[in-house]
Design an enzyme around this catalytic site. Structure first.
Site, PDB file in Angstrom:
ATOM      1  N   LEU A 121      16.425 -32.027 -21.944  1.00 46.68           N
ATOM      2  CA  LEU A 121      15.295 -31.263 -21.750  1.00 46.68           C
ATOM      3  C   LEU A 121      15.564 -29.469 -21.899  1.00 46.68           C
ATOM      4  O   LEU A 121      16.704 -28.863 -21.963  1.00 46.68           O
ATOM      5  CB  LEU A 121      15.001 -31.304 -19.910  1.00 46.68           C
ATOM      6  CG  LEU A 121      14.631 -30.219 -19.637  1.00 46.68           C
ATOM      7  CD1 LEU A 121      13.114 -30.741 -19.122  1.00 46.68           C
ATOM      8  CD2 LEU A 121      14.969 -29.362 -18.216  1.00 46.68           C
ATOM      9  N   HIS A 176      17.117 -19.746   0.315  1.00 49.44           N
ATOM     10  CA  HIS A 176      17.468 -19.882  -1.611  1.00 49.44           C
ATOM     11  C   HIS A 176      18.103 -20.597  -1.726  1.00 49.44           C
ATOM     12  O   HIS A 176      18.324 -21.985  -3.169  1.00 49.44           O
ATOM     13  CB  HIS A 176      17.427 -18.065  -1.976  1.00 49.44           C
ATOM     14  CG  HIS A 176      16.666 -17.214  -1.453  1.00 49.44           C
ATOM     15  ND1 HIS A 176      15.697 -17.349  -2.265  1.00 49.44           N
ATOM     16  CD2 HIS A 176      17.010 -15.858  -1.139  1.00 49.44           C
ATOM     17  CE1 HIS A 176      15.102 -16.005  -1.883  1.00 49.44           C
ATOM     18  NE2 HIS A 176      15.581 -15.807  -0.904  1.00 49.44           N
ATOM     19  N   ASP A 183       8.148 -20.285  -5.303  1.00 45.05           N
ATOM     20  CA  ASP A 183       7.819 -19.440  -3.603  1.00 45.05           C
ATOM     21  C   ASP A 183       7.885 -20.633  -2.829  1.00 45.05           C
ATOM     22  O   ASP A 183       7.911 -21.300  -2.505  1.00 45.05           O
ATOM     23  CB  ASP A 183       6.691 -19.411  -4.367  1.00 45.05           C
ATOM     24  CG  ASP A 183       6.056 -17.604  -2.953  1.00 45.05           C
ATOM     25  OD1 ASP A 183       6.860 -17.558  -2.547  1.00 45.05           O
ATOM     26  OD2 ASP A 183       5.457 -17.755  -3.154  1.00 45.05           O
TER      27      ASP A 183
HETATM   28  C1  FPP Z   1      10.612 -17.319  -3.888  1.00 50.73           C
HETATM   29  O1  FPP Z   1      11.172 -16.983  -2.148  1.00 50.73           O
HETATM   30  C2  FPP Z   1      11.658 -17.312  -4.850  1.00 50.73           C
HETATM   31  C3  FPP Z   1      12.821 -16.409  -5.315  1.00 50.73           C
HETATM   32  C4  FPP Z   1      12.461 -15.333  -4.958  1.00 50.73           C
HETATM   33  C5  FPP Z   1      14.378 -16.651  -5.563  1.00 50.73           C
HETATM   34  C6  FPP Z   1      13.574 -18.537  -6.628  1.00 50.73           C
HETATM   35  C7  FPP Z   1      15.548 -18.735  -6.521  1.00 50.73           C
HETATM   36  C8  FPP Z   1      16.240 -20.210  -6.400  1.00 50.73           C
HETATM   37  C9  FPP Z   1      15.290 -20.996  -6.374  1.00 50.73           C
HETATM   38  C10 FPP Z   1      17.612 -19.850  -6.536  1.00 50.73           C
HETATM   39  C11 FPP Z   1      18.158 -18.886  -7.149  1.00 50.73           C
HETATM   40  C12 FPP Z   1      17.824 -20.047  -8.543  1.00 50.73           C
HETATM   41  C13 FPP Z   1      18.218 -19.852  -9.611  1.00 50.73           C
HETATM   42  C14 FPP Z   1      18.371 -20.813 -10.859  1.00 50.73           C
HETATM   43  C15 FPP Z   1      20.141 -20.419  -9.428  1.00 50.73           C
HETATM   44  P1  FPP Z   1      10.669 -16.186  -1.567  1.00 50.73           P
HETATM   45  O2  FPP Z   1      12.358 -15.708  -1.688  1.00 50.73           O
HETATM   46  O3  FPP Z   1       9.529 -15.568  -2.482  1.00 50.73           O
HETATM   47  O4  FPP Z   1      10.045 -17.103  -0.246  1.00 50.73           O
HETATM   48  P2  FPP Z   1       8.990 -16.673   0.432  1.00 50.73           P
HETATM   49  O5  FPP Z   1       7.633 -16.254  -0.009  1.00 50.73           O
HETATM   50  O6  FPP Z   1       8.906 -17.435   1.913  1.00 50.73           O
HETATM   51  O7  FPP Z   1       9.378 -14.745   1.417  1.00 50.73           O
END
Ligand code: FPP
Length: 240
Positions: free
Chosen positions: A127, A33, A16
């Site tokens: 893993l 991201h 997150d």
């Molecule tokens: C949360 O941050 C994150 C996500 C919704 C997506 C997580 C994705 C990645 C780490 C990249 C893609 C994954 C892979 C496996 C390649 P948020 O956007 O909710 O952040 P915020 O809460 O600050 O808005």
């Protein structure tokens, strides 16, 4: 890292804070991201070096489709790129990759590269890495129940034989041990529909940093805190 620490066998992470991390740097959310996905590769390596056997991450939830079209397509692009590079990394590091969630809603080419990645890494013994994509805990349970109902209707299963072990086999996580430790970054203290069934006895750890800043030291800190807790399964103290 404290010597002789108990290393959790299975760690689950809610990634997150990518958006907030990017905003704090005056950058667009999608930059967060991209950084978040790079960080995931680093943490996979660190986790395995520490002795963690199973790592499960929440990459895209069933609710994430509600984000802006631009953000959804950026996340899909990242997943596409990730599936390509992950094959190389997985071969190099002997990782076995598995997907949780209903991938049938993804574009066909992405489904194909996911299937290829899962198939090509199936025999790896390093893993065990689970990526939740188009995953929601309630959706997983409903899909499991539909499958189970079909098996009852077609007489492969008797209703009176259903127990927790049998039901677990109808979930996306079939065959995996339940997580010992759940980490959520970015200070939020919610489950957000992640692994609702599997987290019944899991210890939770909430890190204040956003996901792109969650590094090896942060992971060690989470494991140290996990070690300071008494794990209880319905009142029975686990052997130390
Ligand atoms: C949360 O941050 C994150 C996500 C919704 C997506 C997580 C994705 C990645 C780490 C990249 C893609 C994954 C892979 C496996 C390649 P948020 O956007 O909710 O952040 P915020 O809460 O600050 O808005």
């Amino acid at each position: 890292m404290i010597k002789d620490m108990r290393i959790p066998n299975h760690v689950a992470i809610i990634l997150d804070g990518n958006g907030r991390w990017a905003k704090s740097k005056g950058m667009p959310r999608n930059y967060g991201h991209t950084k978040g996905s790079k960080n995931l590769e680093i943490i996979c390596e660190e986790a395995y070096k520490m002795g963690i056997e199973y790592l499960t991450v929440y990459a895209f939830s069933t609710e994430n489709w509600n984000r802006s079209e631009d953000e959804v397509s950026a996340l899909m692009k990242l997943l596409r790129n990730y599936m390509k590079t992950a094959l190389k990394t997985a071969v190099k590091n002997n990782m076995k990759i598995r997907i949780l969630g209903d991938i049938s809603r993804l574009d066909q080419d992405l489904q194909d590269s996911i299937k290829n990645l899962v198939q090509k890494t199936a025999e790896h013994t390093g893993l065990k890495f689970q990526i939740a994509i188009n995953y929601g805990g309630r959706d997983e349970i409903i899909r499991g129940i539909k499958h189970l109902a079909k098996d009852i209707k077609e007489e492969r299963l008797q209703a009176e034989d259903i127990n927790e072990d049998i039901f677990s086999n109808y979930l996306d996580t079939t065959g995996l041990p339940d997580p010992d430790l759940l980490i959520r970054t970015s200070g939020e203290m919610r489950l957000s529909n992640f692994l609702l069934w599997q987290l019944a006895y899991t210890e939770f750890y909430f890190a204040d940093v956003h996901w792109p800043d969650f590094n090896k030291q942060e992971l060690e800190q989470a494991i140290e805190k996990y070690n300071l807790r008494d794990r209880r399964f319905g009142g029975v103290r686990e052997e130390k």
